[in-house]
Design a protein around this motif. Structure first.
Motif, PDB file in Angstrom:
ATOM      1  N   TYR A 181     -20.641 -21.718  22.192  1.00  0.00           N
ATOM      2  CA  TYR A 181     -19.860 -20.674  22.868  1.00  0.00           C
ATOM      3  C   TYR A 181     -18.377 -20.914  22.636  1.00  0.00           C
ATOM      4  CZ  TYR A 181     -17.942 -17.667  26.523  1.00  0.00           C
ATOM      5  OH  TYR A 181     -17.227 -16.704  27.187  1.00  0.00           O
ATOM      6  N   GLU A 182     -17.957 -22.139  22.907  1.00  0.00           N
ATOM      7  CA  GLU A 182     -16.512 -22.418  22.858  1.00  0.00           C
ATOM      8  C   GLU A 182     -15.975 -22.311  21.436  1.00  0.00           C
ATOM      9  OE1 GLU A 182     -15.953 -25.932  25.332  1.00  0.00           O
ATOM     10  OE2 GLU A 182     -16.889 -24.852  26.987  1.00  0.00           O
ATOM     11  N   ARG A 183     -16.755 -22.776  20.469  1.00  0.00           N
ATOM     12  CA  ARG A 183     -16.303 -22.682  19.088  1.00  0.00           C
ATOM     13  C   ARG A 183     -16.173 -21.209  18.656  1.00  0.00           C
ATOM     14  NH1 ARG A 183     -20.498 -24.517  16.993  1.00  0.00           N
ATOM     15  NH2 ARG A 183     -21.218 -22.793  15.721  1.00  0.00           N
ATOM     16  N   ILE A 184     -17.196 -20.425  18.933  1.00  0.00           N
ATOM     17  CA  ILE A 184     -17.224 -19.033  18.464  1.00  0.00           C
ATOM     18  C   ILE A 184     -16.174 -18.184  19.196  1.00  0.00           C
ATOM     19  CG2 ILE A 184     -18.656 -16.943  18.427  1.00  0.00           C
ATOM     20  CD1 ILE A 184     -21.090 -18.901  18.018  1.00  0.00           C
ATOM     21  N   PHE A 185     -16.119 -18.332  20.519  1.00  0.00           N
ATOM     22  CA  PHE A 185     -15.210 -17.463  21.272  1.00  0.00           C
ATOM     23  C   PHE A 185     -13.752 -17.929  21.198  1.00  0.00           C
ATOM     24  CE2 PHE A 185     -19.220 -15.891  22.827  1.00  0.00           C
ATOM     25  CZ  PHE A 185     -18.986 -14.540  22.980  1.00  0.00           C
ATOM     26  N   ASP A 186     -13.530 -19.241  21.060  1.00  0.00           N
ATOM     27  CA  ASP A 186     -12.141 -19.701  20.880  1.00  0.00           C
ATOM     28  C   ASP A 186     -11.569 -19.139  19.585  1.00  0.00           C
ATOM     29  OD1 ASP A 186     -12.032 -21.105  23.211  1.00  0.00           O
ATOM     30  OD2 ASP A 186     -12.297 -23.089  22.319  1.00  0.00           O
ATOM     31  N   GLN A 187     -12.408 -19.156  18.549  1.00  0.00           N
ATOM     32  CA  GLN A 187     -11.961 -18.643  17.261  1.00  0.00           C
ATOM     33  C   GLN A 187     -11.683 -17.135  17.359  1.00  0.00           C
ATOM     34  OE1 GLN A 187     -14.792 -18.730  14.016  1.00  0.00           O
ATOM     35  NE2 GLN A 187     -13.310 -19.901  12.821  1.00  0.00           N
ATOM     36  N   ALA A 188     -12.568 -16.425  18.059  1.00  0.00           N
ATOM     37  CA  ALA A 188     -12.381 -14.979  18.222  1.00  0.00           C
ATOM     38  C   ALA A 188     -11.079 -14.689  18.973  1.00  0.00           C
ATOM     39  CB  ALA A 188     -13.566 -14.377  18.963  1.00  0.00           C
ATOM     40  N   ARG A 189     -10.844 -15.438  20.041  1.00  0.00           N
ATOM     41  CA  ARG A 189      -9.612 -15.209  20.812  1.00  0.00           C
ATOM     42  C   ARG A 189      -8.383 -15.326  19.916  1.00  0.00           C
ATOM     43  NH1 ARG A 189      -9.923 -18.582  26.545  1.00  0.00           N
ATOM     44  NH2 ARG A 189     -11.635 -17.414  27.460  1.00  0.00           N
ATOM     45  N   LEU A 190      -8.349 -16.391  19.119  1.00  0.00           N
ATOM     46  CA  LEU A 190      -7.185 -16.609  18.246  1.00  0.00           C
ATOM     47  C   LEU A 190      -7.015 -15.467  17.259  1.00  0.00           C
ATOM     48  CD1 LEU A 190      -7.417 -20.425  17.372  1.00  0.00           C
ATOM     49  CD2 LEU A 190      -5.612 -19.267  18.673  1.00  0.00           C
ATOM     50  N   LYS A 191      -8.131 -15.073  16.632  1.00  0.00           N
ATOM     51  CA  LYS A 191      -8.056 -14.026  15.612  1.00  0.00           C
ATOM     52  C   LYS A 191      -7.674 -12.673  16.210  1.00  0.00           C
ATOM     53  CE  LYS A 191     -11.394 -15.792  12.249  1.00  0.00           C
ATOM     54  NZ  LYS A 191     -12.757 -15.603  11.762  1.00  0.00           N
ATOM     55  N   VAL A 192      -8.303 -12.337  17.332  1.00  0.00           N
ATOM     56  CA  VAL A 192      -8.047 -11.014  17.925  1.00  0.00           C
ATOM     57  C   VAL A 192      -6.594 -10.922  18.416  1.00  0.00           C
ATOM     58  CG1 VAL A 192      -8.758  -9.331  19.677  1.00  0.00           C
ATOM     59  CG2 VAL A 192     -10.483 -10.745  18.546  1.00  0.00           C
TER      60      VAL A 192
END
Ligand SMILES: [Zn+2]
Length: 359
Positions: free
Chosen positions: A330-341
């Motif tokens: 969860y943290e890997r996938i959503f942390d990356q999404a937060r940064l990109k978005v």
């Protein structure tokens, strides 16, 4: 160079503190509906209390569909669920504003525990991607992804007013082209098979699903419930079917969630089923996420029912796999999404009133 190193160490410090923030929690929830099929739900402050010191972060969404109360059909029996009535459902875009405003009512610290998702679009509409873009522009700094939205879902798909959704619809391709561009995570519900399928027949939607996923190698897509439904049972040798996908390098962007008590019901039905599931997850621990799929819960006990239902599974997973399925992935996938978005928002909506509001 010095400057680069400074920023690099800053990024490391920021990401370390982000992961420290959830270190004491037991799990993250990658699949949670704050509101139900009639757009009612749990107050977000109450929900924070329900999460308590157990649940660190939650992917937060409503439900993109509203069950119509047709007086002609149901009289004074107001339906609350799609199984209560023959009246149709329709796409309810206001859900995105509702979720965004709930998130914005929180303190920064509380906000850090949520990843709001956009769901209020019609996936058969070539304008759906424009809706998603408009939501990001209206509420910058809020959303991490889209979904859960559905293409094929038993009992529901056929009841939605308008055209039936399809995995072969260019409107869906347009949506995933856009999520790949922005870095949004997608949670997609698509039954792998039809209800009451003939024993031994190929799962009805598996080939279409794989082809669609392969058309979007740069989109991060979580296949909700590993393609199962309430009566869309695990297809024969479900684990082997899923493993074939996990092995395929062309599908390395695809993850699976094991949310929903109806799914847990199958996965831990017998010691054999539990063992098969655990062996698969232990072989691919980076590709599975836990989620509750609870809808507007009132207590922590009802909220975490499915989490405890999986106790026999947790017992058979390696330490590494347990940590990843409950939190790490969860943290890997959503942390990356937060940064990109956030980066996309910065470069695409700079100078607008919306961008100013986000600062
Ligand atoms: Zn679902």
């Amino acid at each position: 160079m010095k400057r680069c190193l400074f920023f690099l160490s800053l990024i490391i410090v920021v990401s370390l503190s982000a992961s420290a923030q959830t270190r004491t929690y037991e799990l993250d929830d990658s699949h949670f509906h704050l509101t139900n099929y009639i757009q009612e739900g749990t107050n977000i402050q109450d929900f924070l209390k329900i999460m308590g010191d157990k649940v660190g972060r939650v992917a937060l969404f409503g439900i993109p569909l509203q069950q119509q109360w047709s007086y002609r059909v149901d009289g004074n029996n107001a339906p609350k669920y799609y199984l209560n009535t023959d009246a149709p459902l329709y796409y309810y875009s206001f859900t995105d504003a509702w979720i965004a405003m709930a998130y914005k009512s929180l303190t920064k610290e509380q906000q850090a525990r949520f990843d709001p998702m956009i769901t209020g679009f019609n996936p058969t509409d070539m304008y759906a991607a424009d809706h998603i873009r408009r939501v990001l522009q209206t509420f910058p700094g809020v959303f991490s992804g889209i979904g859960e939205f559905s293409i094929h879902k038993e009992f529901v798909s056929a009841k939605i007013a308008g055209e039936v959704a399809s995995l072969q619809d260019p409107a869906l391709d347009k949506i995933f082209d856009f999520t790949a561009e922005v870095g949004l995570v997608s949670i997609l519900h698509n039954d792998m098979d039809v209800p009451f399928s003939k024993e031994g027949s190929a799962p009805a939607y598996l080939d279409q699903m794989k082809a669609m996923l392969k058309r979007h190698p740069n989109a991060t897509i979580i296949w909700a419930h590993t393609g199962m439904g309430r009566i869309v049972r695990p297809v024969k040798s479900h684990a082997a079917t899923v493993e074939e996908m996990l092995k395929d390098p062309a599908l390395k962007n695809v993850y699976f969630d094991i949310s929903w008590d109806e799914v847990a019901k199958y996965l831990v039905a017998t010691p054999e089923a539990t063992k098969i599931t655990a062996d698969l997850i232990n072989r691919y621990p980076d590709r599975f996420l836990f989620g509750t799929d609870e809808v507007a819960p009132a207590t922590q006990q009802s909220y975490l029912k499915v989490y405890y239902q999986y106790d026999p599974l947790w017992a058979l997973l390696s330490k590494d796999a347990v940590a990843k399925v409950r939190k790490g992935n969860y943290e890997r996938i959503f942390d990356q999404a937060r940064l990109k978005v956030r980066a996309w928002e910065k470069s695409h909506i700079a100078g607008t009133a919306a961008a100013a509001a986000a600062r």
